[in-house]
Enzyme design. Structure first.
Site, mmCIF file in Angstrom:
data_model
loop_
_atom_site.group_PDB
_atom_site.id
_atom_site.type_symbol
_atom_site.label_atom_id
_atom_site.label_comp_id
_atom_site.label_asym_id
_atom_site.label_seq_id
_atom_site.Cartn_x
_atom_site.Cartn_y
_atom_site.Cartn_z
ATOM 1 N N SER A 79 40.922 29.039 45.834
ATOM 2 C CA SER A 79 41.425 30.368 45.510
ATOM 3 C C SER A 79 40.874 31.347 46.530
ATOM 4 O O SER A 79 39.824 31.093 47.143
ATOM 5 C CB SER A 79 40.954 30.766 44.102
ATOM 6 N N TYR A 93 34.133 32.246 37.648
ATOM 7 C CA TYR A 93 35.304 31.696 38.333
ATOM 8 C C TYR A 93 35.096 31.742 39.846
ATOM 9 O O TYR A 93 35.268 30.736 40.542
ATOM 10 C CB TYR A 93 36.555 32.471 37.938
#
Length: 249
Positions: free
Chosen positions: A145, A159
């Site tokens: 990501s 995250y």
């Protein structure tokens, strides 16, 4: 450019929906036989029914390292080797730390990081053997990501930490494996419309905030993975970043 993946054997984690399902479709279209790994057998069965004989179902939780190893060993036993691993399984919560549920933190570590480590550790000996074969290379691609490159804002906490860890692990693995022709790549998308970002769940990543042109689609990320895997053996793509046009971080 090699163009196709005929005769190769690939494992895709998180294959039941979103980026994983789109990647499986791309790899089958390129000629690979694809082992579909995810927790939801009903969705895997539905996808395999569409993809045909070169897709096979392996229900497994990527956080269960022993189960992942057993599954990958089964794939190798049945097909004689393994050429490609796509680490795609992921989980995200954007809840701020002061009111976070620790079980969500643990789930992100287990899926986003432990899952990558478990699958890579189990697959690597087989990939090293494949790289010495006729194709001349083998591949590990981890779907990370843009949160692995920068902390996008409040709530990113664990995250982003897991994705930064995947970036660090992948770079170290690349350094170790380059001379043995196992290519290690990161594909790092920004906002993608998937079940995780379109759930409406409070504190989940939210793709509805994308520009009027929209967020990325799973097929966009799958096409990036196709690009990585179909380069000539002399070419290793180490990191490929893609964002919606108006996403700046």
């Amino acid at each position: 450019m090699t163009g196709r993946l005929d005769g190769t054997i690939a494992v895709v984690t998180g294959a039941s929906s979103g980026i994983g399902a789109a990647t499986a479709r791309v790899l089958v279209a390129e000629g690979a036989t694809v082992a579909l790994l995810a927790r939801r057998p009903d969705r895997l069965e539905a996808l395999a029914a569409v993809l045909g004989d070169r897709a096979e179902v392996h229900p497994v939780d990527v956080a269960d390292a022993d189960a992942v190893r057993a599954t990958i060993d089964t794939v190798v036993r049945d097909h004689g080797g393994l050429d490609v691993l796509v680490n795609n399984a992921g989980y995200g919560s954007m809840r701020r730390a002061a009111r976070a549920d620790f079980t969500e933190w643990r789930a992100m570590v287990d899926v986003n990081l432990v899952g990558v480590l478990a699958a890579t550790h189990a697959a690597l000996p087989h990939l090293l053997r494949a790289a010495a074969g006729p194709r001349g290379v083998a591949d590990v691609v981890s779907v990370s990501s843009t949160a692995g490159r920068t902390v996008s804002g409040p709530g990113s906490n664990v995250y982003a930490a897991t994705k930064h860890a995947v970036h660090a692990f992948s770079e170290s693995l690349r350094l170790e494996c380059a001379s043995r022709h196992v290519r290690v790549a990161l594909v790092a998308p920004g906002l993608v419309t998937t079940a995780m970002t379109d759930s409406g769940r409070r504190d989940a990543p939210d793709a509805s905030t994308a520009s009027p042109l929209g967020s990325l689609r799973p097929d966009d990320v799958a096409d990036a993975i196709r690009h990585v895997l179909t380069r000539p053996p002399r070419v290793a793509v180490h990191e490929l970043v893609l964002r919606p046009i108006e996403q700046v971080r």
